[in-house]
Design a protein around this motif. Structure first.
Motif, PDB file in Angstrom:
ATOM      1  N   SER A  40       0.814  -1.222   0.000  1.00 17.37           N
ATOM      2  CA  SER A  40       0.000   0.000   0.000  1.00 17.37           C
ATOM      3  C   SER A  40       0.842   1.264   0.000  1.00 17.37           C
ATOM      4  CB  SER A  40      -0.931   0.011   1.222  1.00 17.37           C
ATOM      5  OG  SER A  40      -0.179   0.031   2.425  1.00 17.37           O
ATOM      6  N   GLY A  41       2.056   1.186   0.498  1.00 20.17           N
ATOM      7  CA  GLY A  41       2.942   2.357   0.483  1.00 20.17           C
ATOM      8  C   GLY A  41       2.763   3.268   1.657  1.00 20.17           C
ATOM      9  N   VAL A  42       1.761   3.036   2.491  1.00 19.57           N
ATOM     10  CA  VAL A  42       1.557   3.891   3.666  1.00 19.57           C
ATOM     11  C   VAL A  42       2.120   3.185   4.892  1.00 19.57           C
ATOM     12  CG1 VAL A  42      -0.455   5.086   2.753  1.00 19.57           C
ATOM     13  CG2 VAL A  42      -0.758   2.940   3.992  1.00 19.57           C
ATOM     14  N   GLY A  43       2.678   3.942   5.793  1.00 18.60           N
ATOM     15  CA  GLY A  43       3.228   3.368   7.017  1.00 18.60           C
ATOM     16  C   GLY A  43       4.250   2.299   6.755  1.00 18.60           C
ATOM     17  N   ALA A  44       5.160   2.558   5.807  1.00 19.24           N
ATOM     18  CA  ALA A  44       6.130   1.545   5.391  1.00 19.24           C
ATOM     19  C   ALA A  44       7.033   1.097   6.523  1.00 19.24           C
ATOM     20  CB  ALA A  44       6.968   2.088   4.230  1.00 19.24           C
ATOM     21  N   THR A  45       7.242   1.955   7.499  1.00 23.87           N
ATOM     22  CA  THR A  45       8.152   1.645   8.612  1.00 23.87           C
ATOM     23  C   THR A  45       7.722   0.367   9.342  1.00 23.87           C
ATOM     24  OG1 THR A  45       8.527   4.007   8.930  1.00 23.87           O
ATOM     25  CG2 THR A  45       9.199   2.545  10.727  1.00 23.87           C
ATOM     26  N   THR A  46       6.427   0.215   9.556  1.00 23.62           N
ATOM     27  CA  THR A  46       5.917  -0.944  10.327  1.00 23.62           C
ATOM     28  C   THR A  46       5.194  -1.965   9.457  1.00 23.62           C
ATOM     29  OG1 THR A  46       3.888   0.304  10.800  1.00 23.62           O
ATOM     30  CG2 THR A  46       5.671   0.442  12.424  1.00 23.62           C
ATOM     31  N   ALA A  47       5.389  -1.883   8.139  1.00 26.63           N
ATOM     32  CA  ALA A  47       4.623  -2.737   7.222  1.00 26.63           C
ATOM     33  C   ALA A  47       4.859  -4.219   7.473  1.00 26.63           C
ATOM     34  CB  ALA A  47       4.961  -2.394   5.775  1.00 26.63           C
ATOM     35  N   ILE A  48       6.133  -4.628   7.621  1.00 28.37           N
ATOM     36  CA  ILE A  48       6.440  -6.054   7.766  1.00 28.37           C
ATOM     37  C   ILE A  48       5.907  -6.626   9.074  1.00 28.37           C
ATOM     38  CG2 ILE A  48       8.285  -7.774   7.897  1.00 28.37           C
ATOM     39  CD1 ILE A  48       7.814  -6.622   5.108  1.00 28.37           C
ATOM     40  N   PRO A  49       6.196  -6.035  10.239  1.00 29.99           N
ATOM     41  CA  PRO A  49       5.642  -6.598  11.476  1.00 29.99           C
ATOM     42  C   PRO A  49       4.114  -6.607  11.499  1.00 29.99           C
ATOM     43  CG  PRO A  49       6.700  -4.478  11.892  1.00 29.99           C
ATOM     44  CD  PRO A  49       7.091  -4.888  10.528  1.00 29.99           C
ATOM     45  N   CYS A  50       3.491  -5.563  10.922  1.00 22.06           N
ATOM     46  CA  CYS A  50       2.020  -5.530  10.876  1.00 22.06           C
ATOM     47  C   CYS A  50       1.469  -6.627   9.972  1.00 22.06           C
ATOM     48  CB  CYS A  50       1.543  -4.158  10.397  1.00 22.06           C
ATOM     49  SG  CYS A  50       1.780  -2.860  11.613  1.00 22.06           S
ATOM     50  N   ALA A  51       2.155  -6.868   8.840  1.00 19.02           N
ATOM     51  CA  ALA A  51       1.719  -7.915   7.913  1.00 19.02           C
ATOM     52  C   ALA A  51       1.812  -9.288   8.567  1.00 19.02           C
ATOM     53  CB  ALA A  51       2.560  -7.871   6.641  1.00 19.02           C
ATOM     54  N   ILE A  52       2.906  -9.513   9.308  1.00 19.03           N
ATOM     55  CA  ILE A  52       3.079 -10.809   9.990  1.00 19.03           C
ATOM     56  C   ILE A  52       1.967 -11.018  11.011  1.00 19.03           C
ATOM     57  CG2 ILE A  52       4.567 -12.122  11.552  1.00 19.03           C
ATOM     58  CD1 ILE A  52       6.971 -10.742  10.175  1.00 19.03           C
ATOM     59  N   SER A  53       1.689  -9.990  11.811  1.00 24.25           N
ATOM     60  CA  SER A  53       0.647 -10.126  12.838  1.00 24.25           C
ATOM     61  C   SER A  53      -0.730 -10.340  12.220  1.00 24.25           C
ATOM     62  CB  SER A  53       0.635  -8.896  13.744  1.00 24.25           C
ATOM     63  OG  SER A  53       0.224  -7.735  13.029  1.00 24.25           O
ATOM     64  N   THR A  54      -0.977  -9.779  11.033  1.00 23.36           N
ATOM     65  CA  THR A  54      -2.270  -9.970  10.358  1.00 23.36           C
ATOM     66  C   THR A  54      -2.435 -11.411   9.885  1.00 23.36           C
ATOM     67  OG1 THR A  54      -2.331  -7.663   9.653  1.00 23.36           O
ATOM     68  CG2 THR A  54      -3.722  -9.196   8.436  1.00 23.36           C
ATOM     69  N   ILE A  55      -1.340 -12.012   9.407  1.00 24.69           N
ATOM     70  CA  ILE A  55      -1.399 -13.431   9.012  1.00 24.69           C
ATOM     71  C   ILE A  55      -1.700 -14.306  10.229  1.00 24.69           C
ATOM     72  CG2 ILE A  55      -0.052 -15.375   8.121  1.00 24.69           C
ATOM     73  CD1 ILE A  55       1.467 -13.345   6.374  1.00 24.69           C
ATOM     74  N   VAL A  56      -1.027 -14.001  11.338  1.00 24.55           N
ATOM     75  CA  VAL A  56      -1.273 -14.742  12.579  1.00 24.55           C
ATOM     76  C   VAL A  56      -2.724 -14.546  13.038  1.00 24.55           C
ATOM     77  CG1 VAL A  56      -0.647 -14.931  15.024  1.00 24.55           C
ATOM     78  CG2 VAL A  56       1.134 -14.636  13.298  1.00 24.55           C
ATOM     79  N   ALA A  57      -3.247 -13.324  12.874  1.00 25.51           N
ATOM     80  CA  ALA A  57      -4.630 -13.021  13.261  1.00 25.51           C
ATOM     81  C   ALA A  57      -5.629 -13.835  12.466  1.00 25.51           C
ATOM     82  CB  ALA A  57      -4.914 -11.526  13.067  1.00 25.51           C
ATOM     83  N   GLY A  58      -5.276 -14.224  11.242  1.00 30.10           N
ATOM     84  CA  GLY A  58      -6.172 -15.013  10.412  1.00 30.10           C
ATOM     85  C   GLY A  58      -6.152 -16.494  10.729  1.00 30.10           C
ATOM     86  N   ILE A  59      -5.074 -16.973  11.331  1.00 29.02           N
ATOM     87  CA  ILE A  59      -4.925 -18.415  11.541  1.00 29.02           C
ATOM     88  C   ILE A  59      -5.099 -18.816  13.007  1.00 29.02           C
ATOM     89  CG2 ILE A  59      -3.318 -20.359  11.331  1.00 29.02           C
ATOM     90  CD1 ILE A  59      -2.064 -18.850   8.942  1.00 29.02           C
ATOM     91  N   MET A  60      -4.385 -18.116  13.895  1.00 25.53           N
ATOM     92  CA  MET A  60      -4.331 -18.524  15.300  1.00 25.53           C
ATOM     93  C   MET A  60      -5.691 -18.554  16.000  1.00 25.53           C
ATOM     94  SD  MET A  60      -4.264 -17.165  18.647  1.00 25.53           S
ATOM     95  CE  MET A  60      -3.600 -15.507  18.606  1.00 25.53           C
ATOM     96  N   PRO A  61      -6.550 -17.525  15.903  1.00 24.49           N
ATOM     97  CA  PRO A  61      -7.823 -17.551  16.639  1.00 24.49           C
ATOM     98  C   PRO A  61      -8.722 -18.724  16.253  1.00 24.49           C
ATOM     99  CG  PRO A  61      -7.326 -15.329  15.913  1.00 24.49           C
ATOM    100  CD  PRO A  61      -6.344 -16.227  15.250  1.00 24.49           C
ATOM    101  N   GLY A  62      -8.742 -19.058  14.942  1.00 25.70           N
ATOM    102  CA  GLY A  62      -9.595 -20.147  14.486  1.00 25.70           C
ATOM    103  C   GLY A  62      -9.201 -21.484  15.073  1.00 25.70           C
ATOM    104  N   TYR A  63      -7.896 -21.768  15.090  1.00 23.25           N
ATOM    105  CA  TYR A  63      -7.417 -23.026  15.671  1.00 23.25           C
ATOM    106  C   TYR A  63      -7.659 -23.064  17.174  1.00 23.25           C
ATOM    107  CZ  TYR A  63      -5.214 -24.844  11.448  1.00 23.25           C
ATOM    108  OH  TYR A  63      -5.006 -25.369  10.207  1.00 23.25           O
TER     109      TYR A  63
END
Length: 552
Positions: free
Chosen positions: A101-124
Motif C-alpha cells: 500500500s505504500g503507507v506506514g512503510a516503517t511498520t509494514a512487515i511486522p504488521c503484515a506478519i501479525s495480520t497473518i497470525v490473526a487469520g490463523i491462530m484464533p480459528g485453531y
C-alpha cells in the motif's frame, strides 16, 4: 493517545457500518449459512473479510511512519466465525495489501506478519478451546494479536519503543471493541436464521397436523385436500402431488386453473423422479417447463421427491407467481414437508398392517401366534420412523412378510427354506426391539432346505426360546437353530442358553395337561405328534433349553 483513540473510534464506526451493510447481503448470508463450506463459499467469505481488513488499513491513522489501524478486526472475526482457512486467506490478502500500500512503510512487515497470525491462530484456538464465549474469546485474541504486533514492531523498527508507547492502548481497545461488535453483527444473522427456522418448523408442524387425518385413507380426494393445505401454508399458487407417471392430485389458488394432461410431461419433474434430487426452477431458466398448466402465471417452483422404502414414488411440486418466492427457507420448508408426506405414507402403511394384525388375532387361535408381539412390533416401527427411517422401512418389510405368512396359513407342508424366511423376519423384528440382548445362530444343512415341514412349526419354538429363555435370564443371549440330516429324515434343534424350562411345564406338555387354547409349546408338540407320530423332545440343560423333533 486520546486523540488517536477518538479518531480510531470514529473510523471504527465506518467499518462497523460497512460490516452491517454486508451482513444484509443474501450472498454473504448464503455463504455463511453452510455448515460445510464449498470452494465458492470460501472464495466469497475470504473476499469479504479481506476487504474488511483492507478497509481497516485505509481507515487507519498515520503516526510517525506507523498506521494506527483496525485491519485485524475483520481478520480475527473471519478466523473465529469461519475457521482458520478463511481467516488465513483473508489475513494473507490483507497483509499483502499492507505491504504494497505504500503507507506506514516503517511498520509494514511486522504488521503484515501479525495480520497473518490473526487469520490463523484464533480459528485453531477456538476449535481447541471449544468455548461458547465468542465475545470474550474474540476480545482476548485482539489483545494477544495487537500485543504480538507491538513486540514485532519493538524488535524490527528502530523507533519502535516510541511508537508503541503511543499506539498500543488505542490499538488494543479499539480492535477488541471492533471484534466484539462485528461478531455481534454476525451472531444476529444466525439468530435471524434460528428465528426463521423456528417459524418454519412451527408452520411445518401445523401443516403436518392438518394433513395427518387425510393419510389414514389415501385416495384422490384426500390427496387434493393435502395439496390445498400445503399450498395455503406455503403461499403457493399451485401444489401438486404426483406418482412416477401421473398427477395424482392438485390444488390451485386460481379456480380457472386447467391441468391439460394427467401424465407427467415436464422435464423438471422427470429429473426429480429419476435423480431423487430436489429441483428449483425459475423464469430465469431457458425452458420454464409448465406445459401441463393453463390459466395461471407461474414464475418459479420447487419440485422435491417423495420417497418410500428408499425408492422415489412421486414428487411434491409447489409453484409460485414470483421468482423471489423461492427462498432458501421456502426450499427447506417444502423439502421438510415432502419428508413428512413420505413418513405419513409409511404411517398409512402401518395402519394397514394394524388391520392385518387384527385379522391375525383371529388366525392366532388356529396358528397359535401371539398378537401382542404384532402390536409391540408396530410400536417399534413407529419409534424408528422418528429416529431411523431406514430401519423403520426394513421393519415394515419384515413385519409385512411375517403377517402375510401367518394370515396365509397353509394346512399343507411348505419347504423348510420358506419356513426359515418367516423365522428370520421374526428374529429381525425382535432384534430391533431388544438389540444385542439377542443373538440367533443358524446351521442348516443345504439338502434340508428343500425338505417339507408344517407351516409355523419352528417360529413358535424360537419365540419361546427368546421370550421365556433369553429375556428372562440376565446372562443368556444366544439361540441356536440347527437342521441336520439323520438316518430317517432331518432333525430340527432349537437351543438357547437362557434360564431353562421348568420341568413341571415339560411334564404338563407330555401328559396333555395344558389348556388347548393356551399359546405355547403344547400346540407345536401336538401338531408335530399328529403329523410325524412323535412330538417334541424337550430337555432342560445345565444352561438353557434344547427342543428337537424329527421331520421325515
Amino acid at each position: 493517545m486520546w486523540t488517536l483513540t477518538n479518531t480510531l473510534m470514529s473510523n471504527l464506526g465506518y467499518v462497523i457500518l460497512i460490516a452491517f451493510t454486508i451482513s444484509k447481503s443474501k450472498t454473504f448470508k448464503k455463504a455463511l449459512d453452510n455448515s460445510k463450506y464449498t470452494i465458492k463459499d470460501i472464495v466469497i467469505l475470504s473476499a469479504i473479510f479481506s476487504g474488511l481488513g483492507i478497509v481497516g488499513t485505509y481507515f487507519g491513522v498515520d503516526y510517525y511512519g506507523a498506521i494506527v489501524n483496525i485491519r485485524n478486526v475483520g481478520i480475527i472475526v473471519a478466523s473465529i466465525v469461519c475457521g482458520p482457512l478463511v481467516g488465513g486467506i483473508a489475513g494473507l490478502v490483507a497483509s499483502f495489501h499492507r505491504i504494497i500500500s505504500g503507507v506506514g512503510a516503517t511498520t509494514a512487515i511486522p504488521c503484515a506478519i501479525s495480520t497473518i497470525v490473526a487469520g490463523i491462530m484464533p480459528g485453531y484456538l477456538y476449535k481447541l478451546v471449544n468455548t461458547n464465549g465468542k465475545y470474550v474469546f474474540g476480545c482476548f485474541c485482539a489483545v494477544v494479536i495487537e500485543s504480538f504486533s507491538m513486540i514485532l514492531i519493538r524488535i524490527m523498527v528502530p523507533t519502535g519503543s516510541e511508537i508503541i508507547s503511543s499506539i498500543y492502548i488505542p490499538m488494543v481497545v479499539i480492535n477488541g471493541l471492533g471484534v466484539v461488535l462485528v461478531i455481534g453483527i454476525i451472531d444476529n444473522i444466525f439468530k435471524e436464521k434460528e428465528k426463521v427456522a423456528g417459524e418454519q418448523a412451527k408452520l411445518a408442524l401445523e401443516i403436518a397436523n392438518k394433513t395427518l387425518p387425510y393419510f389414514k385413507d389415501l385416495n384422490e380426494a384426500s390427496l387434493e385436500k393435502v395439496c390445498e393445505i400445503i399450498r395455503v401454508g406455503v403461499g403457493g399458487e399451485v401444489a401438486i402431488i404426483t406418482g412416477k407417471e401421473h398427477i395424482l392430485a392438485y390444488s390451485a389458488k386460481n379456480n380457472k386453473l386447467n391441468i391439460k394432461s394427467k401424465e407427467i410431461v415436464g422435464e423438471y419433474t422427470k429429473r426429480a423422479i429419476n435423480t431423487g434430487e430436489t429441483v428449483i426452477i425459475s423464469d430465469k431458466e431457458e425452458e420454464i417447463g409448465y406445459n401441463c398448466i393453463d390459466g395461471i402465471e407461474i414464475k418459479s417452483g420447487i419440485i422435491t421427491p417423495l420417497n418410500y422404502d428408499k425408492e422415489v414414488i412421486g414428487v411434491l411440486k409447489v409453484y409460485f407467481n414470483k421468482d423471489s418466492k423461492v427462498t432458501e427457507g421456502k426450499k427447506y420448508l417444502i423439502l421438510g414437508l415432502s419428508n413428512l408426506i413420505s413418513t405419513q405414507i409409511q404411517l398409512g402403511n402401518i395402519k394397514k398392517l394394524e388391520d392385518m394384525a387384527k385379522k391375525a388375532e383371529i388366525k392366532a387361535l388356529q396358528a397359535q401366534i401371539n398378537p401382542h408381539f404384532l402390536f409391540n412390533a408396530l410400536n417399534t416401527i413407529t419409534s424408528f420412523i422418528r429416529i431411523n427411517p431406514s430401519k423403520a422401512r426394513e421393519l415394515i418389510i419384515n413385519l409385512s412378510n411375517y403377517l402375510r405368512y401367518n394370515i396365509e396359513f397353509k394346512e399343507n407342508l411348505v419347504e423348510l427354506d420358506e419356513e426359515m424366511e418367516h423365522v428370520k423376519a421374526y428374529v429381525y423384528i425382535e432384534k430391533c426391539r431388544f438389540g444385542d440382548k439377542i443373538e440367533v445362530h443358524y446351521d442348516i444343512d443345504e439338502e434340508a432346505k428343500k425338505a417339507k415341514v408344517p407351516t409355523l412349526i419352528i417360529q413358535p419354538l424360537v419365540e419361546n426360546a427368546i421370550k421365556h429363555g433369553i429375556l428372562e435370564d440376565v446372562f443368556g443371549k444366544n439361540v441356536w437353530i440347527e437342521v441336520k440330516k439323520v438316518h430317517n429324515g432331518f432333525k430340527v434343534i432349537i437351543e438357547d442358553d437362557g434360564c431353562g424350562i421348568d420341568n413341571n411345564i415339560v411334564n404338563q406338555i407330555y401328559n396333555d395337561k395344558v389348556d388347548e387354547n393356551k399359546i405355547g409349546l403344547y400346540n407345536v408338540h401336538s401338531r408335530v405328534k399328529l403329523i410325524y407320530g412323535k412330538g417334541l423332545e424337550i430337555e432342560r440343560l445345565k444352561k438353557g433349553t434344547r427342543i428337537s423333533f424329527i421331520i421325515n
